[in-house]
Design an enzyme around this catalytic site. Structure first.
Site: not given
Length: 746
Positions: A551-552, A605-606, A633, A710
């Site tokens: 994802k990162t 991240d994370d 927001k 990974k």
């Protein structure tokens, strides 16, 4: 006729500005006489004058450089042609300089008819001084500055032809004042500031322009701030350029304060300093905020009062004619923090703010000051200081756009170009494109670094450092020097850190199948939307999936390809040891920095690690969660656009906390789920040969595969360390032990 110079018979006679002779002799001379063949005078008879003498006032004797008992010759003078004054301008000053500083106001609309009534039929010449008594006020000294004369018929309205009337009026060196002569009064240069003229008969006296006529924007060394400076000029200086009476009739008030805020190095201090040079005002007082503070009780407030003392004194003496006093406050946030925000202090900051507020816009308002404050932290300044009437004009000095960067480069290379030290191949337009998110100070640093590379070429460092004199005479700065400076030396504080991005992309992005292609397409679509859409200045995208699914890497890869000038990764690893409050401030600062750029990307991240979530308990930081909910927001400033990528392996946790709903779009990042996808990934790693890949494909076959990219990278690198004939077996064993696929024991 020959006569001797004597004193005027009385003070009252002196104020008529005529010369006097004995009544018996007045019958032998005309009303108008010429003295010594060139000076025109108006004569009158007086019984107190001795025969053979002519009385002059002290003003007249000084003007004509006459001494008592001096012999003079007189001859009658008869006007011919145009000699009646249609309009005249006189300079006004006090005859005797007053000792006090009390303001004396003179209504010129009342003075004009009184002047023509007192001096009707008086002959005057250019430069002639006149004594003038107006009501009960102090006696004034008037000097004839200019006049226009016209024919008596035209002056009385006898001509019906306007063009003829205009032609008949002309400049003259002498003339006679009439009852309908138009008189304009101007304050004389050097007259006390306490002398003030009002009314429509006040001339547009030759005031010193507020703007220095030699001022040149580019030569001042300010580039890329044309729009900001135009706005500051309109708000702060337009009213001061107008005549004071016009401003007073409009009921307008001058702006008393300007606040320049923005990132460091964007030119706030430089602009304030150059504004002081641009104006024909009093020498600016430049104050660093911390210099105001003093350890002794009351001294900090006294320091503030001293800054305004000169302006107060001049306003008392001169009123609206007072000059402009400029006070420049650098780092104004150091002394003007919000009152009550510093706990446990002695309240020094609060009292300093109170003193400053009372001086700028208190009961006794000063109209002759301009306070220019500069800060990187506008949010720290007390709100009362930011309202209209105080620091009314608040201008953000942001990072320059491409056109602004071209201007800044031109300023800093101008001297090299002038002295032919810059190679003609240097492309300023290209450099401006390469320096996205560079501040003005950083662009100057690029120029200096390029110069250092050029000079280093002619330095010989063998046994000792020496410079080749001949080569030094021919040294030039080339385009390569600028490119090396950008690559090696200067990095923007608000730009893209390649090292930071590389840290999150150690192996790049492995395109192992359609799921990866789809994710990249969707994420790239979000980037394009952030660039061009006017309706969505804020976009938030969450990438969720299993641990190790990449994802990162995907988020950072898309951010890197976007070529946005600002890209920042918010990583839990960078915030180890932070308290909850410190972490919130660090995250907020990154968002604030992003708002300063036209296009920005932030990668959170994370997220479950950022909010300190653990399953045991459960436990998380509610303060950080609420901070993220607000920031996700919060719309960026007008004209700015922000794209936020978030990554998480705990979608259900974020859903319970309401964070999922804060994202506009959620993209699922899948694990490798097919044998063909596994083989595609291994092909990219260049660990196994074709025959080995075929063997892996046969062993895995149609068994269910489920493993993150990974983990595949880690297992394949472990297999690389084995002998060739054992690599496949080792890899499959490790894969099965990790639960990567379900199949028979190997």
């Amino acid at each position: 006729m020959a006569m001797k110079v004597a004193r005027s018979p009385s003070d009252t006679a002196s104020l008529t500005n005529c010369v006097f002779v004995n009544d018996s002799e007045y019958e032998r001379i005309s009303k108008y006489v010429k003295m010594n063949g060139n000076v025109l005078l108006t004569a009158r008879g007086h019984p107190d004058m001795k025969p053979g003498t002519m009385g002059f006032s002290s003003i007249q004797r000084k003007w004509l450089t006459l001494s008592l008992n001096q012999q003079i010759t007189l001859e009658p003078f008869n006007f011919s042609g145009d000699f009646y004054i249609s309009s005249m301008t006189v300079l006004v000053d006090f005859l005797t300089k007053p000792r006090g500083h009390q303001t004396e106001t003179y209504d010129t609309d009342k003075m004009a008819p009184d002047f023509t009534f007192q001096f009707r039929d008086l002959a005057v010449s250019l430069g002639q001084p006149l004594g003038y008594s107006f009501g009960e006020k102090k006696i004034l000294s008037l000097i004839v500055k200019s006049m226009e004369v016209a024919n008596i018929e035209i002056l009385k309205g006898g001509s019906s032809n306007p063009s003829k009337s205009q032609k008949a009026s002309k400049d003259a060196k002498s003339g006679v004042i009439m009852s309908n002569t138009q008189v304009i009064f101007e304050r004389a240069e050097g007259a006390p500031l306490s002398l003030q003229l009002t009314g429509k008969s006040k001339g547009t006296q030759s005031r010193v322009s507020l703007i220095n006529p030699d001022w040149n924007f580019q030569e001042m060394g300010i580039g890329g701030l044309d729009d900001e400076f135009s706005c500051i000029f309109r708000r702060a200086f337009a009213s001061r350029v107008f005549p004071p009476d016009v401003v007073e009739e409009m009921g307008a008030k001058h702006v008393k304060g300007i606040l320049l805020f923005g990132p460091p190095g964007t030119g706030k201090t430089l602009m304030a300093r150059q504004i002081g040079k641009m104006l024909n005002a009093r020498e600016p007082q430049i104050i660093n905020g911390p210099e105001i503070l003093n350890k002794y009780v009351g001294e900090s407030e006294a320091n503030v009062r001293r800054l305004f003392a000169a302006a107060e004194d001049e306003q008392k003496k001169a009123g609206n004619n007072s000059g402009l006093h400029i006070i420049i406050f650098d780092e104004i946030d150091a002394i003007c923090k919000q009152r009550g925000s510093i706990s446990g202090s002695a309240g020094v900051h609060d009292t300093v703010v109170n003193q400053l507020l009372s001086k700028i816009d208190g009961v006794e308002q000063l109209n002759n000051i301009l306070l220019i404050g500069m800060t990187n932290r506008r949010d720290l300044i007390d709100e009362a200081l930011l309202r209209p009437g105080r620091l009314e004009v608040q201008m953000e000095i942001g990072l320059p756009d491409e056109k602004g960067r071209v201007d800044i480069f031109k300023i800093h290379i101008a001297k090299m170009q002038q002295n032919e030290r810059l190679d003609t191949g240097v492309d300023i337009a290209r450099l401006a494109k390469l320096t996205k998110n560079f501040s003005g100070a950083e662009i100057e640093g690029v120029v200096r670094a390029a110069q250092s590379h050029a000079m280093n070429r002619v330095i010989k460092a063998d046994s000792k450092v020496r410079v080749d004199a001949k080569a030094a005479e021919e040294v030039k700065v080339f385009m390569d020097d600028f490119l090396r400076a950008l690559e090696d030396d200067i990095k923007p504080a608000f730009g893209v850190s390649e090292e930071d991005l590389e840290k999150h992309l150690p192996n790049g992005v492995v395109s192992w199948g359609d799921p990866v292609v789809r994710i990249l397409e969707d994420a790239t679509l979000q980037v394009q939307q952030a660039k061009v859409s006017k309706k969505t200045p804020l976009l938030t995208v969450l990438l969720e999936g299993s641990v190790g699914s990449g994802k990162t890497a995907l988020a950072v890869h898309v951010a890197r390809l976007s070529e946005f000038p600002f890209v920042k990764v918010v990583s839990p690893g960078d915030m180890i040891g932070y308290t909850e409050a410190s972490k919130c401030m660090a995250i907020k600062k990154i968002f604030d920095d992003a708002y300063k750029s036209q296009l920005s990307i932030i990668v959170l991240d994370d997220i479950e690690r950022l909010i300190e979530f653990v399953a045991i308990g459960p436990r998380f930081s509610n303060i950080v969660v609420q901070t993220l909910l607000v920031l996700l927001k919060k719309l960026p400033p007008l004209g700015r656009r922000l794209l936020v990528f978030g990554t998480t392996s705990q979608r259900d946790v974020l859903d319970q906390m309401g964070l999922i709903q804060a994202f506009n779009n959620v993209i699922h990042v899948s694990n490798i789920s097919k044998c063909s996808e596994l083989i595609s990934a291994l092909t990219d790693f260049d660990v196994f040969e074709a025959s080995e890949l075929d063997e892996i494909q046969k062993k895995v076959g149609k068994h269910r595969v489920w493993i993150g990219i990974k983990k595949v990278i880690v297992l394949s690198e472990m297999a690389r360390q084995m002998p060739r004939h054992l690599r496949v077996t080792k890899f499959l064993t490790l894969l099965q032990e990790e639960g990567g696929f379900e199949g028979p024991s190997l």
